[in-house]
Scaffold this active site. Structure first.
Site, mmCIF file in Angstrom:
data_model
loop_
_atom_site.group_PDB
_atom_site.id
_atom_site.type_symbol
_atom_site.label_atom_id
_atom_site.label_comp_id
_atom_site.label_asym_id
_atom_site.label_seq_id
_atom_site.Cartn_x
_atom_site.Cartn_y
_atom_site.Cartn_z
ATOM 1 N N PRO A 1 44.574 31.953 34.796
ATOM 2 C CA PRO A 1 43.090 31.593 35.108
ATOM 3 C C PRO A 1 42.523 33.113 35.543
ATOM 4 O O PRO A 1 42.924 33.890 36.342
ATOM 5 C CB PRO A 1 43.183 30.759 36.210
ATOM 6 C CG PRO A 1 44.433 30.624 36.827
ATOM 7 C CD PRO A 1 45.529 31.114 35.734
ATOM 8 N N ASN A 2 41.245 33.019 34.955
ATOM 9 C CA ASN A 2 40.437 34.253 35.302
ATOM 10 C C ASN A 2 40.627 35.708 34.848
ATOM 11 O O ASN A 2 39.829 36.603 34.874
ATOM 12 C CB ASN A 2 40.145 34.310 36.960
ATOM 13 C CG ASN A 2 39.535 33.132 37.482
ATOM 14 O OD1 ASN A 2 38.742 32.499 37.130
ATOM 15 N ND2 ASN A 2 40.455 32.570 38.507
ATOM 16 N N ARG B 1 35.537 41.786 35.958
ATOM 17 C CA ARG B 1 35.873 40.864 37.107
ATOM 18 C C ARG B 1 36.336 41.956 38.175
ATOM 19 O O ARG B 1 37.315 42.647 37.966
ATOM 20 C CB ARG B 1 36.991 40.027 36.895
ATOM 21 C CG ARG B 1 37.716 39.338 38.086
ATOM 22 C CD ARG B 1 38.864 38.543 37.849
ATOM 23 N NE ARG B 1 39.634 37.830 38.817
ATOM 24 C CZ ARG B 1 40.521 37.457 38.909
ATOM 25 N NH1 ARG B 1 41.695 37.687 37.987
ATOM 26 N NH2 ARG B 1 41.297 36.925 39.901
ATOM 27 N N ARG C 1 47.257 42.910 49.645
ATOM 28 C CA ARG C 1 45.976 42.116 49.467
ATOM 29 C C ARG C 1 46.033 40.942 50.617
ATOM 30 O O ARG C 1 46.954 40.902 51.566
ATOM 31 C CB ARG C 1 45.512 41.518 48.155
ATOM 32 C CG ARG C 1 45.764 42.694 47.175
ATOM 33 C CD ARG C 1 45.254 42.324 45.783
ATOM 34 N NE ARG C 1 44.010 41.575 45.740
ATOM 35 C CZ ARG C 1 43.517 40.680 44.647
ATOM 36 N NH1 ARG C 1 44.441 40.602 43.746
ATOM 37 N NH2 ARG C 1 42.340 40.371 44.662
ATOM 38 N N TYR D 1 40.921 45.173 39.913
ATOM 39 C CA TYR D 1 41.563 45.172 38.322
ATOM 40 C C TYR D 1 41.395 46.064 37.357
ATOM 41 O O TYR D 1 41.872 45.894 36.383
ATOM 42 C CB TYR D 1 41.311 43.604 37.829
ATOM 43 C CG TYR D 1 41.591 42.375 38.800
ATOM 44 C CD1 TYR D 1 42.901 42.342 39.181
ATOM 45 C CD2 TYR D 1 40.696 41.752 39.612
ATOM 46 C CE1 TYR D 1 43.366 41.121 40.054
ATOM 47 C CE2 TYR D 1 41.053 40.604 40.677
ATOM 48 C CZ TYR D 1 42.551 40.480 40.675
ATOM 49 O OH TYR D 1 42.960 39.528 41.591
ATOM 50 N N HIS E 1 51.380 41.702 37.574
ATOM 51 C CA HIS E 1 50.047 41.706 38.122
ATOM 52 C C HIS E 1 49.509 42.997 38.293
ATOM 53 O O HIS E 1 50.295 44.112 38.125
ATOM 54 C CB HIS E 1 50.330 41.336 39.786
ATOM 55 C CG HIS E 1 51.109 40.073 40.051
ATOM 56 N ND1 HIS E 1 50.285 38.687 39.907
ATOM 57 C CD2 HIS E 1 52.222 39.592 40.249
ATOM 58 C CE1 HIS E 1 51.127 37.970 40.064
ATOM 59 N NE2 HIS E 1 52.541 38.246 40.342
ATOM 60 N N ALA F 1 46.267 33.296 39.744
ATOM 61 C CA ALA F 1 46.426 32.715 41.051
ATOM 62 C C ALA F 1 47.526 31.491 40.955
ATOM 63 O O ALA F 1 47.884 31.063 42.161
ATOM 64 C CB ALA F 1 45.096 31.979 41.331
ATOM 65 N N GLU G 1 57.249 38.660 35.392
ATOM 66 C CA GLU G 1 56.001 38.502 35.967
ATOM 67 C C GLU G 1 55.221 39.585 36.239
ATOM 68 O O GLU G 1 56.101 40.672 36.740
ATOM 69 C CB GLU G 1 56.459 37.638 37.378
ATOM 70 C CG GLU G 1 55.320 37.545 38.169
ATOM 71 C CD GLU G 1 55.642 36.960 39.605
ATOM 72 O OE1 GLU G 1 56.734 36.501 39.897
ATOM 73 O OE2 GLU G 1 54.795 36.993 40.436
ATOM 74 N N ASN H 1 51.395 37.223 33.201
ATOM 75 C CA ASN H 1 50.622 37.127 34.451
ATOM 76 C C ASN H 1 50.203 35.636 34.849
ATOM 77 O O ASN H 1 49.024 35.180 34.310
ATOM 78 C CB ASN H 1 49.256 38.083 34.191
ATOM 79 C CG ASN H 1 48.838 38.315 35.419
ATOM 80 O OD1 ASN H 1 48.711 37.804 36.645
ATOM 81 N ND2 ASN H 1 47.795 39.536 35.421
HETATM 82 C C1 DQA Z 1 46.759 38.846 39.755
HETATM 83 C C2 DQA Z 1 46.724 38.777 41.330
HETATM 84 C C3 DQA Z 1 46.678 37.512 41.765
HETATM 85 O O1 DQA Z 1 46.706 37.123 43.123
HETATM 86 C C4 DQA Z 1 45.099 36.912 41.176
HETATM 87 O O2 DQA Z 1 44.966 35.449 41.680
HETATM 88 C C5 DQA Z 1 44.796 37.231 39.847
HETATM 89 C C6 DQA Z 1 45.333 38.289 39.303
HETATM 90 C C7 DQA Z 1 46.817 40.431 39.305
HETATM 91 O O3 DQA Z 1 47.148 40.536 37.833
HETATM 92 O O4 DQA Z 1 46.729 41.369 40.214
HETATM 93 O O5 DQA Z 1 44.263 36.347 39.053
HETATM 94 O O6 DQA Z 1 47.712 38.261 39.164
#
Ligand code: DQA
Length: 145
Positions: free
Chosen positions: A10-11, A18, A109, A23, A102, A76, A100, A73
């Site tokens: 998501p997002n 964003r 964070r 990011y 990020h 959240a 995985e 990825n």
């Molecule tokens: C993320 C880190 C997560 O905590 C966050 O919710 C994201 C992006 C990252 O790529 O740094 O949406 O996965």
């Protein structure tokens, strides 16, 4: 040729605009372009994004059914989705590599980001390196594919 599923939660469809301080300014399309370049002649890249947990789980089932290595990825969902964890476990216990990734370093964070319910069943984890998290994960899954 090996097909690598690069799955995004998501997002992440909002990358580019964003929170660019966190990011960066690359879009998912920019990330796809770099991965396709890196994989040229070695693998096909299938990059997808969804805000929906069920869809993401369905794609992990597809990875098993098509024996596809995965770069994930979970966004959240990383921090609380046991359903996603179980789906990841189905992938890795089938012997398929799943890394995985990020973009940011969740450990640097907020406290809630320090927990990943995914990491314990992933093949490996790469975080904090922006697009390089994805590029290094691609190399890692291809070495293990
Ligand atoms: C993320 C880190 C997560 O905590 C966050 O919710 C994201 C992006 C990252 O790529 O740094 O949406 O996965």
């Amino acid at each position: 040729m090996t097909r690598v599923l690069v799955l995004n939660g998501p997002n992440l469809g909002r990358l580019g605009t964003r929170e660019p301080d966190v990011y960066g300014t690359l879009t998912l399309e920019d990330i796809r372009t770099r991965l396709v370049e890196d994989a040229a002649g070695r693998a096909e890249i299938e990059l997808r994004q969804t805000d929906d947990e069920a869809t993401l789980i369905g794609w992990l089932h597809e990875a098993v059914d098509t024996a596809s290595p995965v770069v994930l990825n979970p966004a959240a969902f990383t921090h609380y989705s046991y359903a996603l964890r179980d789906a990841v476990s189905i992938v890795t216990s089938a012997g398929l590599p799943l890394v995985e990734v990020h973009l940011s370093n969740p450990h640097a964070r907020e406290e809630f980001r320090h927990t990943s319910v995914i990491s314990g069943v992933a093949t490996g984890v790469i975080a904090g390196l922006g697009v390089d998290s994805y590029r290094l994960a691609l190399e890692a899954v291809l070495r293990r594919a």
